[in-house]
Write an enzyme that holds these catalytic residues in place. Structure first.
Site, PDB file in Angstrom:
ATOM      1  N   ARG A 183       0.833  -1.212   0.000  1.00 26.79           N
ATOM      2  CA  ARG A 183       0.000   0.000   0.000  1.00 26.79           C
ATOM      3  C   ARG A 183       0.865   1.259   0.000  1.00 26.79           C
ATOM      4  O   ARG A 183       0.575   2.213  -0.712  1.00 26.79           O
ATOM      5  CB  ARG A 183      -0.965   0.014   1.188  1.00 26.79           C
ATOM      6  CG  ARG A 183      -2.062  -1.032   1.090  1.00 26.79           C
ATOM      7  CD  ARG A 183      -2.973  -1.000   2.291  1.00 26.79           C
ATOM      8  NE  ARG A 183      -2.182  -1.185   3.504  1.00 26.79           N
ATOM      9  CZ  ARG A 183      -2.551  -0.796   4.719  1.00 26.79           C
ATOM     10  NH1 ARG A 183      -3.708  -0.216   4.907  1.00 26.79           N
ATOM     11  NH2 ARG A 183      -1.772  -1.005   5.759  1.00 26.79           N
ATOM     12  N   ASN A 215      -6.269  -2.648   2.160  1.00 27.99           N
ATOM     13  CA  ASN A 215      -6.218  -4.098   2.319  1.00 27.99           C
ATOM     14  C   ASN A 215      -7.627  -4.642   2.461  1.00 27.99           C
ATOM     15  O   ASN A 215      -8.515  -3.968   3.012  1.00 27.99           O
ATOM     16  CB  ASN A 215      -5.437  -4.478   3.583  1.00 27.99           C
ATOM     17  CG  ASN A 215      -3.939  -4.319   3.417  1.00 27.99           C
ATOM     18  OD1 ASN A 215      -3.422  -4.281   2.321  1.00 27.99           O
ATOM     19  ND2 ASN A 215      -3.245  -4.229   4.536  1.00 27.99           N
TER      20      ASN A 215
END
Length: 94
Positions: A22, A40
């Site tokens: 990320r 996520n």
């Protein structure tokens, strides 16, 4: 947004959690001046929603499929649509 902007919605699967995916995706999005989010999911996948120019969205999809993306990307499912302009910047969420 103009008709030259796209919205990329992608689900990335593989070893993409716990490896900085990320963070590095957000850095790449900032570099490409994309706006959107990355998060996520409980199933171990990562969801990316990004809006920007056609060429920058294309560069992002190329990067996701490259060895430069962190972790081990096994599959990228994505959809392109017209940008709707809902984002002001790019953020890591969830």
């Amino acid at each position: 947004m103009t008709d030259e902007t796209l919205r990329l919605t992608a689900r990335i699967r593989g070893v993409v959690q716990g490896v900085g995916f990320r963070y590095w995706t957000a850095r790449k999005a900032d570099e490409l001046l994309l706006k959107g989010t990355v998060r996520n999911h409980p199933d171990g996948s990562v969801e990316l929603v990004a809006e920007g120019s056609v060429s920058d969205v294309s560069r992002m999809t190329d990067w996701l499929h490259s060895s430069q993306a962190p972790g081990r990307v096994e599959n990228v499912e994505f959809e392109l649509s017209d940008a709707i302009g809902e984002f002001r910047d790019f953020r890591i969420v969830g």
